[in-house]
Design an enzyme around this catalytic site. Structure first.
Site, PDB file in Angstrom:
ATOM      1  N   ARG A 257      -9.345  22.952  10.177  1.00 19.76           N
ATOM      2  CA  ARG A 257     -10.256  22.660   9.072  1.00 19.76           C
ATOM      3  C   ARG A 257     -10.850  23.911   8.415  1.00 19.76           C
ATOM      4  O   ARG A 257     -11.619  23.792   7.456  1.00 19.76           O
ATOM      5  CB  ARG A 257     -11.380  21.735   9.553  1.00 19.76           C
ATOM      6  CG  ARG A 257     -10.917  20.344   9.839  1.00 19.76           C
ATOM      7  CD  ARG A 257     -12.034  19.352   9.988  1.00 19.76           C
ATOM      8  NE  ARG A 257     -11.530  18.005   9.769  1.00 19.76           N
ATOM      9  CZ  ARG A 257     -11.421  17.431   8.571  1.00 19.76           C
ATOM     10  NH1 ARG A 257     -11.817  18.065   7.497  1.00 19.76           N
ATOM     11  NH2 ARG A 257     -10.920  16.229   8.452  1.00 19.76           N
TER      12      ARG A 257
ATOM     13  N   TRP B 128      -6.570  13.896  16.691  1.00 21.40           N
ATOM     14  CA  TRP B 128      -6.338  15.314  16.998  1.00 21.40           C
ATOM     15  C   TRP B 128      -6.811  15.699  18.396  1.00 21.40           C
ATOM     16  O   TRP B 128      -6.217  16.548  19.050  1.00 21.40           O
ATOM     17  CB  TRP B 128      -7.039  16.221  15.962  1.00 21.40           C
ATOM     18  CG  TRP B 128      -6.519  16.012  14.578  1.00 21.40           C
ATOM     19  CD1 TRP B 128      -7.126  15.311  13.573  1.00 21.40           C
ATOM     20  CD2 TRP B 128      -5.263  16.457  14.053  1.00 21.40           C
ATOM     21  NE1 TRP B 128      -6.320  15.302  12.452  1.00 21.40           N
ATOM     22  CE2 TRP B 128      -5.190  16.003  12.708  1.00 21.40           C
ATOM     23  CE3 TRP B 128      -4.204  17.202  14.564  1.00 21.40           C
ATOM     24  CZ2 TRP B 128      -4.087  16.263  11.880  1.00 21.40           C
ATOM     25  CZ3 TRP B 128      -3.109  17.457  13.745  1.00 21.40           C
ATOM     26  CH2 TRP B 128      -3.057  16.996  12.428  1.00 21.40           C
TER      27      TRP B 128
ATOM     28  N   TYR C 113     -14.908  29.280  13.280  1.00 20.74           N
ATOM     29  CA  TYR C 113     -14.041  28.151  13.656  1.00 20.74           C
ATOM     30  C   TYR C 113     -13.325  28.545  14.942  1.00 20.74           C
ATOM     31  O   TYR C 113     -13.574  29.614  15.502  1.00 20.74           O
ATOM     32  CB  TYR C 113     -13.033  27.865  12.517  1.00 20.74           C
ATOM     33  CG  TYR C 113     -12.303  26.541  12.650  1.00 20.74           C
ATOM     34  CD1 TYR C 113     -12.994  25.334  12.684  1.00 20.74           C
ATOM     35  CD2 TYR C 113     -10.907  26.503  12.716  1.00 20.74           C
ATOM     36  CE1 TYR C 113     -12.315  24.123  12.794  1.00 20.74           C
ATOM     37  CE2 TYR C 113     -10.220  25.288  12.819  1.00 20.74           C
ATOM     38  CZ  TYR C 113     -10.934  24.109  12.862  1.00 20.74           C
ATOM     39  OH  TYR C 113     -10.271  22.913  12.970  1.00 20.74           O
TER      40      TYR C 113
HETATM   41  N1  LIG Z   1     -15.909  16.409   8.937  1.00 18.43           N
HETATM   42  C1  LIG Z   1     -16.112  17.640   9.657  1.00 18.43           C
HETATM   43  C2  LIG Z   1     -15.449  17.539  11.014  1.00 18.43           C
HETATM   44  C3  LIG Z   1     -15.860  18.697  11.897  1.00 18.43           C
HETATM   45  C4  LIG Z   1     -15.194  18.594  13.262  1.00 18.43           C
HETATM   46  O1  LIG Z   1     -15.007  17.487  13.807  1.00 18.43           O
HETATM   47  N2  LIG Z   1     -14.874  19.748  13.829  1.00 18.43           N
HETATM   48  C5  LIG Z   1     -14.219  19.786  15.114  1.00 18.43           C
HETATM   49  C6  LIG Z   1     -13.071  20.801  15.071  1.00 18.43           C
HETATM   50  S1  LIG Z   1     -11.884  20.362  13.848  1.00 18.43           S
HETATM   51  C7  LIG Z   1     -15.216  20.239  16.163  1.00 18.43           C
HETATM   52  O2  LIG Z   1     -16.151  20.956  15.873  1.00 18.43           O
HETATM   53  N3  LIG Z   1     -14.969  19.818  17.403  1.00 18.43           N
HETATM   54  C8  LIG Z   1     -15.739  20.222  18.541  1.00 18.43           C
HETATM   55  C9  LIG Z   1     -16.827  19.255  18.903  1.00 18.43           C
HETATM   56  O3  LIG Z   1     -17.005  18.231  18.227  1.00 18.43           O
HETATM   57  O4  LIG Z   1     -17.502  19.522  19.891  1.00 18.43           O
HETATM   58  C10 LIG Z   1     -15.551  18.813   8.831  1.00 18.43           C
HETATM   59  O5  LIG Z   1     -14.673  18.566   7.987  1.00 18.43           O
HETATM   60  O6  LIG Z   1     -16.022  19.937   9.007  1.00 18.43           O
END
Ligand SMILES: N[C@@H](CCC(=O)N[C@@H](CS)C(=O)NCC(=O)O)C(=O)O
Length: 228
Positions: free
Chosen positions: A43, A133, A37
């Site tokens: 998350r 976010w 992460y």
């Molecule tokens: N529903 C997914 C959401 C995953 C998600 O949106 N992760 C974000 C960080 S909280 C991410 O990877 N963001 C970077 C991107 O989308 O490039 C979960 O709960 O794992």
């Protein structure tokens, strides 16, 4: 001549040689865990709580934001968190956490308790996903956060408080991952609005109970200090 007998053991394969027992790592049934992460609670924190509580060893891999563009294409579905279990990659934070909760006896003691714990987690998660976010415009972000915290949070808090009632834990007679999720998410919500739950002392007391669990208290003490 060396004669080894290989047998299954609850913590891995045993190889024995004429009465001597060796614990061998090759083929061990103790999974190797790697949680990936960003350097945030976000998350991944629910899974870090579950690892802390169960005492399972894992690699807490935190990606630098600057490295993300080159890491993203290497990750199935392109989002984090992911959990690698002996090389198998699991995505979706709640699928990961539910797996860890089941493995650690924190998913609920009966199928109905498990469904209720899932339902509470999903209810809290529905609320958390209302927030923008990733919004870059700070004015837009602040306005949306203020609106959700002021106008939408009271309904969730009232319903959670009613659900908890005077029970010690949200579901059943012992702590579950639903209690952990409330603590993890409310920590972030309270950092945005410190008086958010002042009208709900039972929900605040639940946070205290979770944070007083020795393994959770130790994790909170030692974890990297991040804004969310
Ligand atoms: N529903 C997914 C959401 C995953 C998600 O949106 N992760 C974000 C960080 S909280 C991410 O990877 N963001 C970077 C991107 O989308 O490039 C979960 O709960 O794992």
């Amino acid at each position: 001549m060396s004669l080894f007998h290989w047998g299954q053991h609850s913590e891995g394969l045993l190889c024995t040689e004429e009465g001597t027992t060796y614990h061998c790592t090759r083929g061990s049934s103790m999974p190797q865990y790697k949680l990936t992460y960003f350097n945030l609670r976000g998350r991944a924190e629910i899974s870090r709580y579950l690892f802390a509580y169960s005492g399972k060893k894992y690699e807490d891999h935190r990606i630098e934001v600057a490295d993300w563009p080159k890491v993203k294409p290497t990750i199935p579905f392109g989002k984090v968190p992911i959990l690698e279990v002996d090389g198998v990659t699991i995505h979706q934070s709640l699928a990961i956490a539910r797996y860890l909760a089941r493995e650690s006896g924190l998913a609920g003691q009966t199928p109905v308790e498990q469904a209720l714990a899932d339902a509470i987690v999903d209810t809290i998660d529905d609320f958390m996903t209302l927030f923008p976010w990733a919004e870059k415009n700070q004015d837009v972000r602040k306005q949306a956060f203020d609106d959700i915290l002021t106008n939408k949070a009271p309904e969730l808090l009232k319903d959670l408080d009613t659900f908890l009632g005077d029970n010690t834990w949200l579901v059943g007679e012992s702590v579950t991952w639903a209690d952990f999720y409330w603590d993890v998410c409310s920590t972030t919500l309270l950092s945005c609005k410190p008086d958010l739950a002042d009208n709900y002392p039972r929900l605040l007391a639940l946070r205290d109970r979770v944070q007083a669990l020795p393994a959770i208290a130790a994790w909170i003490q030692k974890r990297p200090k991040t804004i969310m």
